[in-house]
Design an enzyme around this catalytic site. Sequence first.
Site, PDB file in Angstrom:
ATOM      1  N   ASP A 197      25.039  52.936  32.349  1.00  0.00           N
ATOM      2  CA  ASP A 197      24.925  51.595  32.936  1.00  0.00           C
ATOM      3  C   ASP A 197      23.680  51.460  33.826  1.00  0.00           C
ATOM      4  OD1 ASP A 197      25.972  49.035  32.943  1.00  0.00           O
ATOM      5  OD2 ASP A 197      27.311  49.380  34.655  1.00  0.00           O
ATOM      6  N   LYS A 206      38.165  49.692  35.012  1.00  0.00           N
ATOM      7  CA  LYS A 206      38.077  49.513  33.560  1.00  0.00           C
ATOM      8  C   LYS A 206      39.189  50.294  32.870  1.00  0.00           C
ATOM      9  CE  LYS A 206      33.033  49.041  33.165  1.00  0.00           C
ATOM     10  NZ  LYS A 206      33.021  47.718  32.527  1.00  0.00           N
ATOM     11  N   ARG A 260      25.160  42.138  38.426  1.00  0.00           N
ATOM     12  CA  ARG A 260      24.454  40.943  38.899  1.00  0.00           C
ATOM     13  C   ARG A 260      24.260  40.961  40.416  1.00  0.00           C
ATOM     14  NH1 ARG A 260      28.862  37.159  36.160  1.00  0.00           N
ATOM     15  NH2 ARG A 260      28.689  38.904  34.714  1.00  0.00           N
TER      16      ARG A 260
HETATM   17  N1  BES Z   1      28.387  47.490  32.676  1.00  0.00           N
HETATM   18  C1  BES Z   1      29.269  46.467  32.246  1.00  0.00           C
HETATM   19  C2  BES Z   1      28.825  45.784  30.956  1.00  0.00           C
HETATM   20  C3  BES Z   1      28.804  46.635  29.720  1.00  0.00           C
HETATM   21  C4  BES Z   1      29.888  46.624  28.863  1.00  0.00           C
HETATM   22  C5  BES Z   1      27.694  47.389  29.395  1.00  0.00           C
HETATM   23  C6  BES Z   1      29.857  47.391  27.711  1.00  0.00           C
HETATM   24  C7  BES Z   1      27.676  48.161  28.253  1.00  0.00           C
HETATM   25  C8  BES Z   1      28.751  48.156  27.411  1.00  0.00           C
HETATM   26  C9  BES Z   1      29.375  45.400  33.326  1.00  0.00           C
HETATM   27  O1  BES Z   1      29.195  45.831  34.628  1.00  0.00           O
HETATM   28  C10 BES Z   1      30.740  44.837  33.236  1.00  0.00           C
HETATM   29  O2  BES Z   1      31.658  45.550  33.462  1.00  0.00           O
HETATM   30  N2  BES Z   1      30.843  43.553  32.931  1.00  0.00           N
HETATM   31  C11 BES Z   1      32.073  42.893  32.824  1.00  0.00           C
HETATM   32  C12 BES Z   1      31.939  41.598  33.576  1.00  0.00           C
HETATM   33  C13 BES Z   1      33.230  40.861  33.792  1.00  0.00           C
HETATM   34  C14 BES Z   1      34.134  41.622  34.704  1.00  0.00           C
HETATM   35  C15 BES Z   1      32.930  39.496  34.388  1.00  0.00           C
HETATM   36  C16 BES Z   1      32.363  42.679  31.353  1.00  0.00           C
HETATM   37  O3  BES Z   1      31.407  42.509  30.587  1.00  0.00           O
HETATM   38  O4  BES Z   1      33.512  42.711  30.953  1.00  0.00           O
HETATM   39 ZN    ZN Z   2      28.109  47.542  34.846  1.00  0.00          ZN
HETATM   40 MN    MN Z   3      30.986  46.498  35.507  1.00  0.00          MN
END
Ligand code: BES
Ligand code: ZN
Ligand code: MN
Length: 490
Positions: free
Chosen positions: A278, A267, A341
Site C-alpha cells: 500500500d 479489513k 486520502r
Molecule cells: N489500500 C486500500 C485500497 C486498496 C484495495 C489497494 C485493494 C489495493 C488493493 C485503501 O486504503 C482502502 O482500504 N480503501 C477502502 C476505502 C473505503 C473504506 C472507503 C476500500 O477501497 O474499500
Molecule cells: Zn490503503
Molecule cells: Mn485502507
Amino acid sequence: MTDLISASGDIAAADAEVLVVGVFSGEDAPVLPESLASVDAAFGGRFAEQLATLGNTGGASSLTRLPAPDGLAAKLVVAVGLGDAEHLDDEILRRAAGTAVRAAFGKDTVAIAFEGDPEATATGAALGAYKFDGYKTGGNGAERNGDDAPQTVAVYGASEAAVAKATVLAESVALVKDWSDTPANLLRPPAFAIEIEQAATAAGIEVEILAAEALSAGGYGGVLAVGGGSSAEPRLVRLSYRPEGAAKHVALVGKGITFDSGGINIKPGAGMWDMKGDMAGAAAVVGATLAAAKLGLGVNVTCTVALAENMLSGSSFRPSDVITIRGGMTVEILNTDAEGRLVLADAISRALEDEPDALYDVATLTGGQPIALGRRTMGLMGTEAETERLRRIGEATGEHGWPMPFPEDIVKLMESSIADVSQCATGLKRDGHMVQGGIFLSKFVPEELPWAHLDIAGPADSDSTYGYISKGATGRPVRTLVALLEEFAA
Ligand code: BES
Ligand code: ZN
Ligand code: MN
C-alpha cells in the site's frame, strides 16, 4: 542486475549463448525481416519453415526455442513473434523482449535483434530481467541457482544513449518493485524513510525527513492520525531535485502506507497480506524522481511522500474523529480504512506551499479502482488537460490509464455537516467509490492548478507474469511519470 549493452551489425555473428530474434506473423509461416538473412542462412534457408513446424507463425509474444545450427556462435536461438509487421508498436516490442529475456533465465549472455525502436526493445529486455531476491536462507539471489537473469543482454541497433536510458528506467522500476514486495515488518515508515534517503542522496537529490515532532509542529493531522495506532512512527519525506537552468517545477506526491490493516475498521483476513504494497504510490513517485535525476532531466521536481502504518491499538484514530489537515481544513472520519486520502491531503498541502506548476499524486487508493477499470488500467482524476495527458502518455508507455468524471451526485455525498469535508460518502455509500477518493483530494488542490490523481490500486500489482511484467509488484507507473517529467523539461 543484468547489464544492457549496445550492439550493432549482424546478430548472426553475435558472441552470445542465446540469440533472440523477432519474426512477424504470416499466414502459414512467420515472415522473417531482411535483417535475419544470415540467421536464416545458418538454418539452411529453412528458419521460417522450422518455426512453422513448431507452431510459431509470428503471433505477438509467441516464443519458440531452437538449438542453434552450426555456423552460429550461439547455442540457443529464441524466436519471438512480433505480430503483424504493419502494426508493430513499442509495447509489442517491450513485451516480446521481456518474454524472451525471461525465457533466457539461467543463461549468461543474450543477444537480441528486433525491428522497430531499439529503445523499446532495450527497455522490455531490462524490465524482463527483474527477479525479486526473496528471503530463503541458503542463498537465492546471492548465489547462482540456475534460474537467474542473464548477466548481459546485447541489444542490436540500440545506441549507447538508448541503452543508458533503458537501464535507468529499469533500475528505478526494480527498486519500486523491491520496496513494494518487501514484507511489511521489514519496511515500516522509519526504515522506508531511510532507504529513500539513501537512494536519493546517492542520486544527488536533497532530502528532508519530518519525524513525529516536526509533523506535530507542522500540523500534519492526517499523517499523525493514520500513523497514530502503530508503534512505528510516521514520516513525511521530501526530495528536491533542482537541476540548473530548469524553468518548470513539478510536484509529485505519493501514498506510503507500509501496511494497511484498515485500522479500527479492520479489513477481512483474506488478502490482507497484499496491503504490504500500500506504499506503491510513494515508491513510484520516488522512483520517478530518482530516474529524473539520473537522466539529468531539466525540470525541478519536488517529491513528497507520506509514510505511515495503519494499525489498531489504543492510540488508533477512530470513526467519528474530526482531524485537521495541514493548512487548516477539517475532515470528519467515517472509516479508518480510507486512510490514504488523509495522508495524501497533508502531503498535497505541503507540496503546494512550494508553488509548483503542476501536481500529480499517485496512490493505491481504492478497491473501487480495479472494480471499475480492471487491474491493468489506472484511474485518472483531476483537471481535464492533465488526465488526458496521462492517458496519452500511458498509451505510449503501456501503463494505461483512463480519465474519470466527478459526477455532481457523488460530489454532494462528500459534504459533512460538522467538518469542512467528509472523508467518505455520507452513510458510507459505495457509489462511485473510486471517484469519492478523487473528489476528496480535489478539495485540497486549487481549481486552476494542473493536477492529476492516479489511482493505481490494481495496476501496482500483477497476479500473473506476462511480457515484461512479473507476478507481484509492477513498478507502475514509473515510466509514465518519467515521460511526463520529460514533457516539462526544458
Ligand atoms: N489500500 C486500500 C485500497 C486498496 C484495495 C489497494 C485493494 C489495493 C488493493 C485503501 O486504503 C482502502 O482500504 N480503501 C477502502 C476505502 C473505503 C473504506 C472507503 C476500500 O477501497 O474499500
Ligand atoms: Zn490503503
Ligand atoms: Mn485502507
